[in-house]
Design a protein around this motif. Sequence first.
Motif, PDB file in Angstrom:
ATOM      1  N   GLU A  11       2.760   7.308 -32.948  1.00  0.00           N
ATOM      2  CA  GLU A  11       1.469   8.279 -33.822  1.00  0.00           C
ATOM      3  C   GLU A  11       1.219   9.708 -32.695  1.00  0.00           C
ATOM      4  O   GLU A  11       2.302   9.984 -31.391  1.00  0.00           O
ATOM      5  CB  GLU A  11       0.591   6.945 -32.039  1.00  0.00           C
ATOM      6  CG  GLU A  11      -0.433   6.414 -33.490  1.00  0.00           C
ATOM      7  CD  GLU A  11      -0.203   5.277 -33.416  1.00  0.00           C
ATOM      8  OE1 GLU A  11       0.092   4.899 -35.020  1.00  0.00           O
ATOM      9  OE2 GLU A  11       0.754   4.914 -33.193  1.00  0.00           O
ATOM     10  N   GLY A  51      -0.378  14.790 -24.394  1.00  0.00           N
ATOM     11  CA  GLY A  51       0.061  14.356 -24.674  1.00  0.00           C
ATOM     12  C   GLY A  51       1.519  14.228 -24.733  1.00  0.00           C
ATOM     13  O   GLY A  51       2.003  14.958 -23.578  1.00  0.00           O
ATOM     14  N   SER A  75      -6.651   9.254 -30.159  1.00  0.00           N
ATOM     15  CA  SER A  75      -6.375  10.415 -29.936  1.00  0.00           C
ATOM     16  C   SER A  75      -5.964  10.804 -31.498  1.00  0.00           C
ATOM     17  O   SER A  75      -6.286  12.346 -32.048  1.00  0.00           O
ATOM     18  CB  SER A  75      -5.719  10.610 -29.749  1.00  0.00           C
ATOM     19  OG  SER A  75      -5.926  10.197 -28.007  1.00  0.00           O
ATOM     20  N   ARG A  97       0.360   8.943 -38.491  1.00  0.00           N
ATOM     21  CA  ARG A  97      -0.035   7.594 -37.798  1.00  0.00           C
ATOM     22  C   ARG A  97       0.766   6.772 -38.664  1.00  0.00           C
ATOM     23  O   ARG A  97       1.362   6.999 -39.631  1.00  0.00           O
ATOM     24  CB  ARG A  97      -1.494   7.277 -38.486  1.00  0.00           C
ATOM     25  CG  ARG A  97      -2.069   6.028 -38.582  1.00  0.00           C
ATOM     26  CD  ARG A  97      -3.350   6.317 -39.401  1.00  0.00           C
ATOM     27  NE  ARG A  97      -3.703   4.793 -39.042  1.00  0.00           N
ATOM     28  CZ  ARG A  97      -4.997   4.402 -38.940  1.00  0.00           C
ATOM     29  NH1 ARG A  97      -5.837   5.682 -40.183  1.00  0.00           N
ATOM     30  NH2 ARG A  97      -5.579   3.221 -38.756  1.00  0.00           N
ATOM     31  N   LYS A 116       3.509  13.378 -28.589  1.00  0.00           N
ATOM     32  CA  LYS A 116       3.499  11.822 -29.267  1.00  0.00           C
ATOM     33  C   LYS A 116       2.168  11.398 -28.425  1.00  0.00           C
ATOM     34  O   LYS A 116       1.629  12.021 -27.152  1.00  0.00           O
ATOM     35  CB  LYS A 116       4.512  11.365 -28.508  1.00  0.00           C
ATOM     36  CG  LYS A 116       4.547  10.268 -28.783  1.00  0.00           C
ATOM     37  CD  LYS A 116       5.505   8.766 -27.383  1.00  0.00           C
ATOM     38  CE  LYS A 116       4.864   7.335 -27.607  1.00  0.00           C
ATOM     39  NZ  LYS A 116       6.366   6.789 -27.139  1.00  0.00           N
ATOM     40  N   THR A 117       1.123  10.868 -29.317  1.00  0.00           N
ATOM     41  CA  THR A 117      -0.977  10.785 -28.602  1.00  0.00           C
ATOM     42  C   THR A 117      -0.609   9.238 -28.205  1.00  0.00           C
ATOM     43  O   THR A 117       0.533   8.029 -29.255  1.00  0.00           O
ATOM     44  CB  THR A 117      -1.058  11.492 -28.774  1.00  0.00           C
ATOM     45  OG1 THR A 117      -1.157  11.021 -30.182  1.00  0.00           O
ATOM     46  CG2 THR A 117      -0.846  12.862 -28.886  1.00  0.00           C
ATOM     47  N   ASP A 118      -1.815   8.603 -28.725  1.00  0.00           N
ATOM     48  CA  ASP A 118      -1.849   7.406 -28.987  1.00  0.00           C
ATOM     49  C   ASP A 118      -2.604   7.266 -30.789  1.00  0.00           C
ATOM     50  O   ASP A 118      -3.049   8.347 -30.339  1.00  0.00           O
ATOM     51  CB  ASP A 118      -2.735   6.636 -27.933  1.00  0.00           C
ATOM     52  CG  ASP A 118      -3.746   7.530 -27.564  1.00  0.00           C
ATOM     53  OD1 ASP A 118      -4.838   7.926 -27.927  1.00  0.00           O
ATOM     54  OD2 ASP A 118      -4.123   7.542 -26.322  1.00  0.00           O
TER      55      ASP A 118
END
Length: 444
Positions: free
Chosen positions: A50, A22, A111, A67, A106-108
Amino acid sequence: MSNTPPDTRPVAPGAPVRFPPGEMVLPSRTYDSEIFHELDEILASGECPEGRLEIESRESRLTCLIRASKPFLAGLLERDIYTQVPLIDLSIRASQLPDATCRLIKTDLPSVLMVAVHFTKRPALKGSTRLVDPLHVLNVLAKARQDAAIAFERNGFRTLLFLYGGKPARLYFGDPQEDPGHGELDERALLYAFAPSGPDTHVEVFTSLKLDHDPDADGSFLELADVARAAPAAEVFVRTVSGRQIRHRPFVPPHMIIGRDPTVDLFIDNLGVSRKHARLAWERGRFVIEDLGSANGTLVNGRSAKRQALSPSDKIQIGKFLLNIEEYTDLPAVMATMMVKTPIAAKAPKALYLLGRGADVEIERDLIIGKHTGVDVKARGLFVQSLHARISRGDDGRVRLTCFGNAKVQLNGLDIRTSPLKSGDRLSVGRSEYEVSDAPTAAG
């Protein structure tokens, strides 16, 4: 797209790279609780909808998943074992990690859910590719239309294949160079698992992806830290309706029983008070009063209360008496002591007394030793804490001493933090000396 550089930390030898790196939103820095305010501001700005907060020491990594710009779920990685951590315990567990650093990544959303599965689930099947056939596993999951995840780990890198309704939906390679780069998701995963070179691949199969909701998931980091804080040093004062003070006693977490029974924590000798009338407790960062089915009830600010959280200005009424709680901000918070349960005796216990300067008292209920106002036994000495120790007596007559926090007491010349007591024992608390006796005075 953020201009923040990706998380490019080097991989320690033998440390599995388990999840997508990320983008680094908050670069690595020394952890302290003051960072929670900055984290809340970042999440409120929408900069990290996220992602994950990682608080890491030399041997452990505490991760809080983000989230919808809120703390979502937390877990701890120790010795390659994942354990879910309630969000309410996040700040406490973080403070226990020595020399910890922290970073926000930060990811999606997929993940985030990928990490959450590892925190909350245990593999239904695991073993090397010599024992577990991934192709057979995929066929079984497809036939059952199972939501599942398969983890393939080799050379310190973990590849994850997620299936929804039995169909491959997402594939992540811990080492992107291991990705064959062609074929369907399941074919690429199998090519990786059965690569002819290198050691055997370890396989773990997770057959449930349903995540249990953490009850504190909708709060902020500062709110989580607030509900987790230890009980403050405080005293409970008992006054008549005319304002005359009749009793005051330190609050000792996790709770105090109030009533007419001489063995309760806060004794009020009046027929309008039930034997065990109410419980005053410290729960989730605030005081809570609970009526214990008393005959005359418990009032808060003049209204009947079965169970109610209290604010500092609230007035509690029990019978004809008013109670209020005064917190002392200049004293350290008090951690709860561990109570030891003992079996009920068949006959009445023999009386025991604590004898010493200012302490000729029968041990018939909890006795608090310390130097703060309101304690049962005041001890002298530079290192005596405000609330230093508690002497408790069980229904079978057994007596136990338990120190608060890191305090110690000398028992018969030895430093202890908790121990049973018997007649003839000698205690030293700072410069104060006491003896446990079965007679009300030293002369007997």
